[in-house]
Design a protein around this motif. Structure first.
Motif, short mmCIF file in Angstrom:
data_model
loop_
_atom_site.label_atom_id
_atom_site.label_comp_id
_atom_site.label_asym_id
_atom_site.label_seq_id
_atom_site.Cartn_x
_atom_site.Cartn_y
_atom_site.Cartn_z
N LEU A 1 8.48 16.66 12.15
CA LEU A 1 8.83 17.59 13.22
C LEU A 1 8.53 16.96 14.57
O LEU A 1 9.31 17.07 15.52
CB LEU A 1 8.04 18.89 13.05
CG LEU A 1 8.23 19.96 14.14
CD1 LEU A 1 9.66 20.49 14.11
CD2 LEU A 1 7.23 21.10 13.94
N TRP B 1 13.57 22.12 19.02
CA TRP B 1 12.54 22.34 18.01
C TRP B 1 13.13 22.91 16.72
O TRP B 1 12.71 22.53 15.62
CB TRP B 1 11.46 23.27 18.54
CG TRP B 1 10.47 22.58 19.43
CD1 TRP B 1 10.53 22.41 20.77
CD2 TRP B 1 9.25 21.95 19.02
NE1 TRP B 1 9.43 21.72 21.23
CE2 TRP B 1 8.63 21.43 20.18
CE3 TRP B 1 8.62 21.79 17.78
CZ2 TRP B 1 7.42 20.75 20.13
CZ3 TRP B 1 7.40 21.11 17.74
CH2 TRP B 1 6.82 20.59 18.90
N ALA C 1 13.02 21.07 13.15
CA ALA C 1 12.44 21.71 11.97
C ALA C 1 13.39 21.62 10.77
O ALA C 1 12.96 21.34 9.64
CB ALA C 1 12.11 23.16 12.28
N SER D 1 13.39 18.24 9.32
CA SER D 1 12.09 17.89 8.75
C SER D 1 11.83 18.55 7.39
O SER D 1 10.86 18.20 6.72
CB SER D 1 10.96 18.28 9.71
OG SER D 1 11.11 17.67 10.97
#
Length: 342
Positions: free
Chosen positions: A120, A163, A167, A170
């Motif tokens: 992340l 973000w 995510a 990830s």
């Protein structure tokens, strides 16, 4: 099983950025204890240095950007980037313990979660660098539009999207991460059941984590440099030097990491993969403490606040030293052992 469980003796498996080393589909490969000792010591030392510098540098950026200077679009970028890198450095102690003990003592959930957090950070940090590059390009190329349309609210939306995308990219790091006992040691490793899964993950990380971001950053800074030269906006070579440093740092930090990850897909290069991945992972990790220097601390507001902070610390220490010396001199004088004259 595509990924061998490289136990405590395989120092390549200590780094949570990749830790995939498919030598054979069967037993783990052993590394001589003396070799491991040297490499483990180097890895632990490098990780501690990165952790200390990263926490200090990014913590300072978070403190200044979050509490000390006026909120602007730029401070949103710097604050978000610093939080991403700080988060990575905050989880480094787990990897350091793993390096030293050779035993993953934190359980399967933390094995998956730590790997997810580290990736992340990787993706969010890179995407934020791309956003910063695009924003700088827009400000230089379209100053009037940027002045009217750039806002803190839009900046936070861009950060949130970065973000969320990070995510999603990830998630595989958590899905394929497993723990297993090998030679009485708990190992946190990647367990790809098919070659296609391994190839897909590595190629996806290379394309979205390096190729596309690097091309965008290159294009943005080429446009900025051309615009500055054509309009004679730059009175010195400093802007061009800074931009060159930013591009070079991104390339140096991330290219070795992705290069050796792609190389491990071919077992012909198995002998160079462990050392290469250590170098690549270390450089990639070092990016977490280089970002504050390359991005945040180049801004005038950050420089001013840092100088003010350092001056305040220096003044406090000098005042403390004078007070201590004065008190000591008076005490000695009262005992009749030493003159009170300083």
């Amino acid at each position: 099983m595509d990924s061998a469980v490289d136990g405590a003796s395989n120092y390549n498996d200590y780094y949570d950025y990749n830790n995939t080393y498919p030598l054979t589909p069967s037993a783990p490969t052993e590394v001589s204890p003396s070799h491991c000792t040297v490499m483990c010591a180097l890895l632990a030392t490098a990780s501690v240095i990165i952790m200390v510098l990263g926490i200090a540098g990014n913590g300072l950026v978070i403190w200044i950007a979050g509490f000390k200077i006026k909120k602007t679009v730029n401070t949103v970028w710097y604050l978000s980037l610093a939080v991403s890198d700080f988060l990575f450095c905050a989880f480094l102690p787990l990897s350091i313990v793993y390096i030293i003990k050779g035993d993953w003592v934190f359980g399967r959930f933390m094995c998956k979660f730590t790997s997810f957090i580290l990736f992340l950070n990787m993706f969010s940090s890179i995407f934020l660098l791309v956003i910063i590059s695009i924003d700088r390009c827009v400000v230089v190329m379209f100053p009037v539009w940027a002045q009217n349309k750039r806002s803190i609210r839009r900046a936070w939306v861009m950060v949130l999207l970065a973000w969320v995308l990070s995510a999603l990219l990830s998630v595989p790091a958590a899905i394929f991460r497993h723990t297993e006992i090998h030679n009485s040691k708990h190992v946190c490793y990647y367990n790809f059941t098919h070659d296609e899964e391994h190839v897909a993950v590595v190629v996806c990380r290379f394309i979205f984590g390096f190729v596309i971001p690097f091309l965008i950053i290159i294009i943005c800074y080429v446009l900025i440099i051309r615009k500055l030269k054509n309009n004679q906006m730059a009175r010195s070579n400093k802007p061009f030097t800074v931009m060159t440093a930013l591009i070079a740092a991104f390339f140096i930090c991330w290219m070795p990491y992705h290069f050796f990850n792609l190389l491990e897909l071919n077992l012909k290069y198995a002998s160079v993969i462990p050392t290469g991945q250590i170098i690549g992972s270390t450089l990639a990790s070092a990016n977490s403490f280089m970002n504050p220097i390359l991005y945040a601390f180049m801004g005038k507001d950050f420089k001013r606040k840092c100088y003010a902070l350092l001056s305040k610390i220096e003044s406090t220490l000098e005042e403390e030293a004078r007070s201590t010396l004065r008190g000591t001199s008076i005490t000695y004088s009262g005992d009749g052992k030493l003159s009170s004259t300083v």
